[in-house]
Design an enzyme around this catalytic site. Sequence first.
Site, short mmCIF file in Angstrom:
data_model
loop_
_atom_site.label_atom_id
_atom_site.label_comp_id
_atom_site.label_asym_id
_atom_site.label_seq_id
_atom_site.Cartn_x
_atom_site.Cartn_y
_atom_site.Cartn_z
CB SER A 170 -0.97 -0.06 1.18
OG SER A 170 -1.95 0.93 1.05
CG HIS A 373 -5.72 -2.27 0.51
ND1 HIS A 373 -4.99 -2.20 -0.65
CD2 HIS A 373 -5.11 -1.44 1.38
CE1 HIS A 373 -3.98 -1.35 -0.50
NE2 HIS A 373 -4.03 -0.88 0.74
#
Length: 397
Positions: A170, A373
């Site tokens: 990320s 995610h």
Amino acid sequence: MAVQKKLATIFLLTSIFYGHGLSTDSDVGLNTVEIIEKHGYVCENHDITTEDGYILTFQRIPHGKNNDNSTKRPAVFLMHGLTSSSAESVNMGPNNSLGFILADIGYDVWLGNARGNAWSRKHTTLDVEADAEKFFDFSWHEIGYYDLAAAIDYILDLNGDDSLYYVGFSQGTTSFMALASTRPEYNSKIKVASLMGPASYMNHQSGTLLIVLSKYVNELEKMFNKYKIYEIPYLKQLRKFALDFCSNPDNVDTCENVIGLIDGEDKTQIDFEKFPVILTNAPSNAALKQVAHYGQLIKNGGFSQYDFGKDKNNEIYGTDSPPAYDLSKISAPVAVYYGKNDQLVPYLDAQTVVKKLGNVVNDYLVPYDLFDHLDFIFAKDVVKLVYVELIKVMQNY
Ligand SMILES: *[C@@H]1O[C@H](CO)[C@@H](O)[C@H](O)[C@H]1NC(C)=O
Ligand SMILES: *[C@@H]1O[C@H](CO)[C@@H](O)[C@H](O)[C@H]1NC(C)=O
């Protein structure tokens, strides 16, 4: 009212980070160093000073549990996401965390901590509290440009090799792309960069929290600055509240549904027993500007440096708008990993990144449609769905 609803959402989103049920996992309450040592590994702390004076504390696992470093081990540098820390790479224990797995299969493992987080709150001249406005005047651009650069040089100096492996999650991918596109000389120091959930282009963003924030990004920034708030703090009380709230069986459904708001609908990969372990160290501190910078990407489109507004942009960049990062300048081999159900880094945006990067050596859509995610670091099956592939690719370089 809509605004109240949105605030309630943000509050619930925050609370989900605080755990579900009373876990019996014995890593609850331990920090990165304590987790590593408890599982029988050597852990070293290393202080790394950046060009602009920040002193970062990294953790190193120099070798695996049952091996030593009498033969030379290649270095791998793992970099965490937004409001996170080195704990991200060891939270799930020796069998499921990349930090431990890489140490056991022969790497010299370095776990990064970005400026401002729980480990990296020192500076050669600034005080994190007294000089908070100056100290926290950075976004993930500076984390890439200064922190990653200093860390790569420090690690290579100690390890003795002239290049290393990079693995980012990320924001750890965002900061890598910021570094490698603005200081191209760093590309030759990277054997291969593995980017999990590559956060940069945000045209298909559907994460509720970020969309709400991005709409109000300028107003929020002004308001926080007015109240002299520059950092996302470590919220002890809120954490405790949420842990209590989610421990109540009546609230389990609410807690689970909130996860869907932050990050897709996947509940199949969550190990609720591990939540209190994760929440012991996350969310960690970060500058509000890091969030604001992501908000700008959603609002403005593209993948660009920080937008200070027209006047200051002209002063700093010499243009009305901030310059875009040129991903074609990234010549290091890059492997990209992304999830079909990732709401924060939608797979369509990840595919844009793949098209723009200069040297993509693996374009990997995780073969599990619900993969979202946070699954890149917390999923029960992350080893077989992602890490096996990631390691296979690393071993080719
Ligand atoms: C080897 O591992 C030890 C810890 O067991 C560490 O202190 C030392 O710095 C490492 N040596 C090298 C060359 O990496
Ligand atoms: C890791 O996996 C091994 C083999 O399946 C098992 O014996 C061990 O208990 C696991 N370790 C942890 C900490 O879960």
